[in-house]
Design a protein around this motif. Sequence first.
Motif, PDB file in Angstrom:
ATOM      1  N   CYS A 111     -20.325   9.662  -2.877  1.00 33.19           N
ATOM      2  CA  CYS A 111     -21.271  10.017  -3.937  1.00 33.19           C
ATOM      3  C   CYS A 111     -21.625   8.766  -4.732  1.00 33.19           C
ATOM      4  CB  CYS A 111     -20.649  11.072  -4.858  1.00 33.19           C
ATOM      5  SG  CYS A 111     -21.736  11.602  -6.199  1.00 33.19           S
ATOM      6  N   LEU A 113     -24.319   7.809  -7.986  1.00 35.92           N
ATOM      7  CA  LEU A 113     -25.314   8.261  -8.958  1.00 35.92           C
ATOM      8  C   LEU A 113     -25.811   7.076  -9.774  1.00 35.92           C
ATOM      9  CD1 LEU A 113     -23.698  11.489 -10.471  1.00 35.92           C
ATOM     10  CD2 LEU A 113     -25.331  11.327  -8.588  1.00 35.92           C
ATOM     11  N   TRP A 118     -24.387   9.283 -15.187  1.00 38.04           N
ATOM     12  CA  TRP A 118     -22.934   9.318 -15.303  1.00 38.04           C
ATOM     13  C   TRP A 118     -22.497  10.095 -16.540  1.00 38.04           C
ATOM     14  CZ3 TRP A 118     -21.547   3.437 -14.449  1.00 38.04           C
ATOM     15  CH2 TRP A 118     -21.890   3.064 -13.144  1.00 38.04           C
ATOM     16  N   ALA A 123     -21.895  14.504 -10.780  1.00 40.90           N
ATOM     17  CA  ALA A 123     -21.162  14.163  -9.550  1.00 40.90           C
ATOM     18  C   ALA A 123     -20.332  15.350  -9.081  1.00 40.90           C
ATOM     19  CB  ALA A 123     -20.279  12.935  -9.770  1.00 40.90           C
ATOM     20  N   CYS A 127     -21.184  17.223  -5.612  1.00 41.56           N
ATOM     21  CA  CYS A 127     -20.150  17.184  -4.573  1.00 41.56           C
ATOM     22  C   CYS A 127     -19.649  18.582  -4.225  1.00 41.56           C
ATOM     23  CB  CYS A 127     -18.994  16.280  -4.988  1.00 41.56           C
ATOM     24  SG  CYS A 127     -19.421  14.521  -4.968  1.00 41.56           S
TER      25      CYS A 127
END
Length: 182
Positions: A111, A113, A118, A123, A127
């Motif tokens: 992953c 980003l 963030w 994430a 995921c």
Amino acid sequence: MTAPGQDRTAAHEAWPPAPIRTGRLVLRPSEARDRAVFVDLFSSPEVAAHTGGAQPRDALERAMPEVPGRRPGLFVAARDGAMIGIVTLDRRAPERRGRVRPEGGETELGCLLLPEAWGSGYATEACEAALGWCAGARAGEPVVLTTRTDNAPAMRLAAQLGFTEVERFEEYGAEQWFGVRR
């Protein structure tokens, strides 16, 4: 049964799948409109701090295909229609250190980003959606994850997603954490 040398990904799943919708994101195949964000992602020093370093932007601009990342196992994570990163489910090279099956080749989660995405749980959300798809497309197959032990956010993500440590080893000049989710 997969013949020797045959890609198990192609043998068991159709690609690309229908877009996967979560509460805030859509996971979808890449499109031409994502090209600039792919360049931003792979040239970002912040993103590449734990992945071996940023690539030169001008080299990426020249080499990046019109539709980057168009391959089985790569999902674009989009928020409000705009790409914010990627989630990958690739076959781990059997010659690399770290495996849970003697022959290797497990599905490996990745992953990346953009920095502005963030810290908002994207994430985890992306995921989890990709892992849900994987559980259906590659039923019963273990999924592995490798990250540098000094990458605290990735270590937290691995724990949140239910990965358990298998081993630690040195690779790419740093200590790596290798885990599995069954």
